[in-house]
Write a protein that holds these residues in place. Structure first.
Motif, PDB file in Angstrom:
ATOM      1  N   ALA A  40       0.832  -1.210   0.000  1.00  0.00           N
ATOM      2  CA  ALA A  40       0.000   0.000   0.000  1.00  0.00           C
ATOM      3  C   ALA A  40       0.864   1.256   0.000  1.00  0.00           C
ATOM      4  O   ALA A  40       0.574   2.229  -0.716  1.00  0.00           O
ATOM      5  N   THR A 168      -3.007   6.237 -10.476  1.00  0.00           N
ATOM      6  CA  THR A 168      -2.071   5.358  -9.795  1.00  0.00           C
ATOM      7  C   THR A 168      -1.445   4.378 -10.783  1.00  0.00           C
ATOM      8  O   THR A 168      -2.084   3.975 -11.760  1.00  0.00           O
ATOM      9  N   GLN A 206      -4.990  -7.130  -5.905  1.00  0.00           N
ATOM     10  CA  GLN A 206      -5.047  -5.820  -5.263  1.00  0.00           C
ATOM     11  C   GLN A 206      -6.463  -5.267  -5.344  1.00  0.00           C
ATOM     12  O   GLN A 206      -7.046  -5.160  -6.427  1.00  0.00           O
ATOM     13  N   PHE A 208      -9.031  -2.173  -4.876  1.00  0.00           N
ATOM     14  CA  PHE A 208      -9.132  -0.714  -4.822  1.00  0.00           C
ATOM     15  C   PHE A 208     -10.573  -0.319  -4.534  1.00  0.00           C
ATOM     16  O   PHE A 208     -11.504  -0.895  -5.106  1.00  0.00           O
ATOM     17  N   SER A 210     -12.865   3.156  -4.636  1.00  0.00           N
ATOM     18  CA  SER A 210     -12.911   4.552  -5.061  1.00  0.00           C
ATOM     19  C   SER A 210     -14.209   5.197  -4.584  1.00  0.00           C
ATOM     20  O   SER A 210     -15.291   4.644  -4.793  1.00  0.00           O
ATOM     21  N   MET A 228      -7.338  -1.685   5.504  1.00  0.00           N
ATOM     22  CA  MET A 228      -7.043  -1.010   4.243  1.00  0.00           C
ATOM     23  C   MET A 228      -6.248   0.266   4.493  1.00  0.00           C
ATOM     24  O   MET A 228      -6.147   0.743   5.625  1.00  0.00           O
ATOM     25  N   TYR A 244      -8.749   3.942  -1.616  1.00  0.00           N
ATOM     26  CA  TYR A 244      -8.203   3.020  -0.622  1.00  0.00           C
ATOM     27  C   TYR A 244      -7.726   1.750  -1.333  1.00  0.00           C
ATOM     28  O   TYR A 244      -8.195   1.423  -2.421  1.00  0.00           O
ATOM     29  N   THR A 245      -6.838   1.019  -0.660  1.00  0.00           N
ATOM     30  CA  THR A 245      -6.367  -0.230  -1.260  1.00  0.00           C
ATOM     31  C   THR A 245      -5.919  -1.221  -0.194  1.00  0.00           C
ATOM     32  O   THR A 245      -5.639  -0.843   0.952  1.00  0.00           O
ATOM     33  N   LYS A 246      -5.854  -2.493  -0.590  1.00  0.00           N
ATOM     34  CA  LYS A 246      -5.190  -3.523   0.197  1.00  0.00           C
ATOM     35  C   LYS A 246      -4.912  -4.722  -0.704  1.00  0.00           C
ATOM     36  O   LYS A 246      -5.576  -4.924  -1.730  1.00  0.00           O
ATOM     37  N   THR A 247      -3.910  -5.520  -0.306  1.00  0.00           N
ATOM     38  CA  THR A 247      -3.625  -6.776  -0.974  1.00  0.00           C
ATOM     39  C   THR A 247      -4.480  -7.866  -0.346  1.00  0.00           C
ATOM     40  O   THR A 247      -4.504  -7.997   0.884  1.00  0.00           O
ATOM     41  N   SER A 273     -15.930  -0.661  -6.145  1.00  0.00           N
ATOM     42  CA  SER A 273     -14.975  -1.682  -5.684  1.00  0.00           C
ATOM     43  C   SER A 273     -14.382  -2.351  -6.910  1.00  0.00           C
ATOM     44  O   SER A 273     -15.119  -2.784  -7.796  1.00  0.00           O
TER      45      SER A 273
END
Length: 282
Positions: A40, A168, A206, A208, A210, A228, A244-247, A273
């Motif tokens: 992140a 990004t 990944q 995301f 928004s 996140m 926002y993001t997370k693996t 999403s």
């Protein structure tokens, strides 16, 4: 006595073993968390945003560390005006157009029944509106060696009302021609927080999230969902955008993701999403 001593030693050995197992499990969990937040942080360093009060054009700096083969994702949003359905050289991935706060479902590019501006804008969606209240369109394209010589990107979006963009650069995408594994969107979650819809992903992909918000919003009012990271935020006079993001750490549906904090007015958001393919399909 010897039996009592051996029993105590056995118990002691068992306790030590359990402690060691606990330490190893904790270390493993912390390692995975560190990997997730490291990814992140890397994405945050690869993200740029821009805001335009009179959004006929918008310019965003090229994300740092972008190299050939990365995939650029552009989250383009605006209020009270048109938003292009296409950008030259880019593919559209997701969209959410709203005619008003209480619209139950997003209108999407596929819902457009009448085009204008040589096909760049939607004159009418299937619900009879133009979707001018609030909108986001997500675009993507593969970075090439030509991007090495680019300092910034400028897009003509039309109209005169505020527009903003978050750009990004994602490295390691396994399918650059079809980088999106799954998408879901909502236009009225009926919550003071923002509740993003559940999507499917694979471990290592990944995720995301928004959000375009049709009011000003402080960064602490919509803190990231649990686990996140907020990688970018942009605010104007009467609108805001969050990414926002997370693996993903497991394969399956992500479940709904809910922001934390005081939030804001209900149904003033457009939520998307999106899961990017970082793992090969079986």
């Amino acid at each position: 006595m010897p039996f009592a001593m051996s029993t105590k030693m056995l118990i002691f050995a068992l306790v030590i073993s359990l402690i060691c197992v606990g330490i190893l499990l904790t270390a493993n969990v912390n390692s995975r968390r560190n990997e997730q937040f490291s990814a992140a942080r890397e994405l945050a360093a690869r993200t740029q945003h821009a805001y335009s009060n009179y959004g006929s054009r918008i310019t965003v700096k090229r994300p740092r560390k972008t190299k050939e083969g990365d995939v650029l994702f552009l989250f383009l949003s605006r209020t009270d005006d048109v938003l292009p359905l296409e950008l030259k050289g880019w593919e559209s991935a997701a969209s959410c157009f709203k005619r008003g706060n209480a619209q139950e479902e997003c209108s999407t590019i596929d819902d457009c029944v009448k085009l204008s501006g040589n096909g760049r804008y939607c004159e009418e969606f299937s619900n009879g509106s133009r979707g001018l209240d609030l909108a986001t369109v997500v675009f993507y394209r593969r970075a090439t060696d030509d991007d090495d010589d680019v300092d910034e990107y400028t897009w003509k979006v039309g109209g005169t009302e505020p527009a903003w963009a978050i750009l990004t650069s994602v490295s390691g995408v396994v399918n650059k021609k079809n980088p999106i594994r799954s998408i879901k969107f909502t236009s009225c979650d009926r919550s003071y927080d923002s509740i993003f819809p559940s999507v499917y992903g694979k471990r290592g992909d990944q995720l995301f999230l928004s959000m375009a918000f049709d009011d000003n919003a402080d960064i602490m009012e919509f803190r990231p969902p649990s686990g996140m990271t907020l990688i970018d935020w942009v605010e104007g006079g009467d609108e805001a955008g969050f990414l926002y993001t997370k693996t993903l750490r497991s394969t399956g549906r992500t479940g709904q993701q809910q922001t934390r904090g005081d939030g804001g007015s209900k149904c003033k958001d457009a939520l998307i999403s999106l899961v990017v393919r970082m793992k090969k399909d079986d």
